[in-house]
Design an enzyme around this catalytic site. Structure first.
Site, mmCIF file in Angstrom:
data_model
loop_
_atom_site.group_PDB
_atom_site.id
_atom_site.type_symbol
_atom_site.label_atom_id
_atom_site.label_comp_id
_atom_site.label_asym_id
_atom_site.label_seq_id
_atom_site.Cartn_x
_atom_site.Cartn_y
_atom_site.Cartn_z
ATOM 1 N N TYR A 129 -14.461 -33.696 7.014
ATOM 2 C CA TYR A 129 -13.087 -33.628 8.065
ATOM 3 C C TYR A 129 -13.645 -33.344 9.109
ATOM 4 O O TYR A 129 -12.778 -32.368 10.035
ATOM 5 C CB TYR A 129 -12.075 -32.712 7.323
ATOM 6 C CG TYR A 129 -11.272 -33.441 6.287
ATOM 7 C CD1 TYR A 129 -10.653 -34.357 6.266
ATOM 8 C CD2 TYR A 129 -11.202 -32.634 4.990
ATOM 9 C CE1 TYR A 129 -9.951 -35.060 5.343
ATOM 10 C CE2 TYR A 129 -10.639 -33.213 3.822
ATOM 11 C CZ TYR A 129 -9.749 -34.177 4.019
ATOM 12 O OH TYR A 129 -9.367 -35.021 2.892
ATOM 13 N N HIS A 179 -6.719 -38.857 -0.908
ATOM 14 C CA HIS A 179 -7.368 -38.928 0.572
ATOM 15 C C HIS A 179 -7.952 -40.537 -0.013
ATOM 16 O O HIS A 179 -8.520 -40.695 -1.005
ATOM 17 C CB HIS A 179 -8.676 -37.950 0.763
ATOM 18 C CG HIS A 179 -9.546 -38.541 1.567
ATOM 19 N ND1 HIS A 179 -9.283 -38.294 3.041
ATOM 20 C CD2 HIS A 179 -10.791 -39.393 1.431
ATOM 21 C CE1 HIS A 179 -10.250 -38.997 3.537
ATOM 22 N NE2 HIS A 179 -11.029 -39.782 2.938
ATOM 23 N N GLU A 195 -18.461 -42.071 3.139
ATOM 24 C CA GLU A 195 -17.760 -41.115 2.219
ATOM 25 C C GLU A 195 -18.279 -41.242 0.622
ATOM 26 O O GLU A 195 -18.445 -40.298 0.166
ATOM 27 C CB GLU A 195 -16.269 -41.291 2.223
ATOM 28 C CG GLU A 195 -15.521 -40.853 3.546
ATOM 29 C CD GLU A 195 -14.180 -41.056 3.739
ATOM 30 O OE1 GLU A 195 -13.329 -40.514 4.397
ATOM 31 O OE2 GLU A 195 -13.654 -41.972 2.891
ATOM 32 N N LYS A 251 -6.393 -35.150 -4.807
ATOM 33 C CA LYS A 251 -6.649 -33.811 -4.125
ATOM 34 C C LYS A 251 -6.069 -32.714 -5.189
ATOM 35 O O LYS A 251 -5.217 -33.221 -6.168
ATOM 36 C CB LYS A 251 -5.465 -33.792 -2.859
ATOM 37 C CG LYS A 251 -6.043 -34.639 -1.714
ATOM 38 C CD LYS A 251 -5.244 -34.574 -0.547
ATOM 39 C CE LYS A 251 -5.882 -35.240 0.692
ATOM 40 N NZ LYS A 251 -4.980 -35.151 1.861
ATOM 41 N N ASN A 293 -0.453 -34.081 0.020
ATOM 42 C CA ASN A 293 -0.120 -35.456 -0.030
ATOM 43 C C ASN A 293 -0.971 -36.310 -1.076
ATOM 44 O O ASN A 293 -1.081 -37.463 -0.938
ATOM 45 C CB ASN A 293 -0.286 -36.244 1.407
ATOM 46 C CG ASN A 293 -1.540 -36.185 1.899
ATOM 47 O OD1 ASN A 293 -2.400 -35.653 1.431
ATOM 48 N ND2 ASN A 293 -1.674 -36.543 3.198
#
Length: 158
Positions: free
Chosen positions: A51, A117, A128, A11, A114
């Protein structure tokens, strides 16, 4: 045990903090095979699809803004039980409670920023990977070290 592919997105929090090499190094040292990797700028449309399960949540606009803050690194890793291996290495979603030694436990203190992913199941991983990679962007190749990573019975191409 089965040979699996899984998606990992480094990310913007990982990219901005210069953690790309640290994180990819950990997956390689674990023994996962990199099948594909690219840098890309995520779009609102792609994030709405990726998402979709979060679309009704009040924090969803923050998630999208965070994920579009800068380009991300999208990776496809392969290995025996790769999905579970990657998720174990990644740690809890909230970096404040992630165990030290995991990627989030070592590199983040946020539930939002965080670092990574990861796919959570074989079905999700397949969806994905197809969302982020064209078939020609994924590679099959032999690694000389495979006999030193797995027992022959563990490593079967399926």
């Amino acid at each position: 045990m089965s040979l699996e592919r899984t998606l990992v997105i480094l990310k913007p929090s990982a990219v901005q903090r210069g953690l790309i090499g640290e994180i990819t190094h950990r997956f390689e040292r674990k023994g996962l095979r990199l099948a594909g990797m690219k840098m890309m700028q995520l779009t609102e449309d792609l994030l709405n699809e990726h998402y979709a399960h979060l679309a009704g949540k009040p924090f969803f606009p923050r998630v999208k803004a965070s994920m579009m803050a800068c380009p991300v690194i999208v990776c496809c890793y392969e290995g025996v039980d790769a999905i579970q291996v990657v998720r174990s290495m990644t740690g809890a979603t909230n970096g404040r409670v992630a165990v030290p030694g995991t990627i989030r436990g070592d590199y983040c203190v946020s539930s939002q920023e965080n670092i990574v992913h990861t796919s959570d199941s074989p079905k999700t991983a397949a969806e994905e990977i197809a969302r982020f990679f064209k078939p020609e962007e994924l590679f099959e190749y032999d690694r000389a070290i495979v006999d030193f990573l797995y027992y022959p019975e563990e490593y079967k191409l399926t």
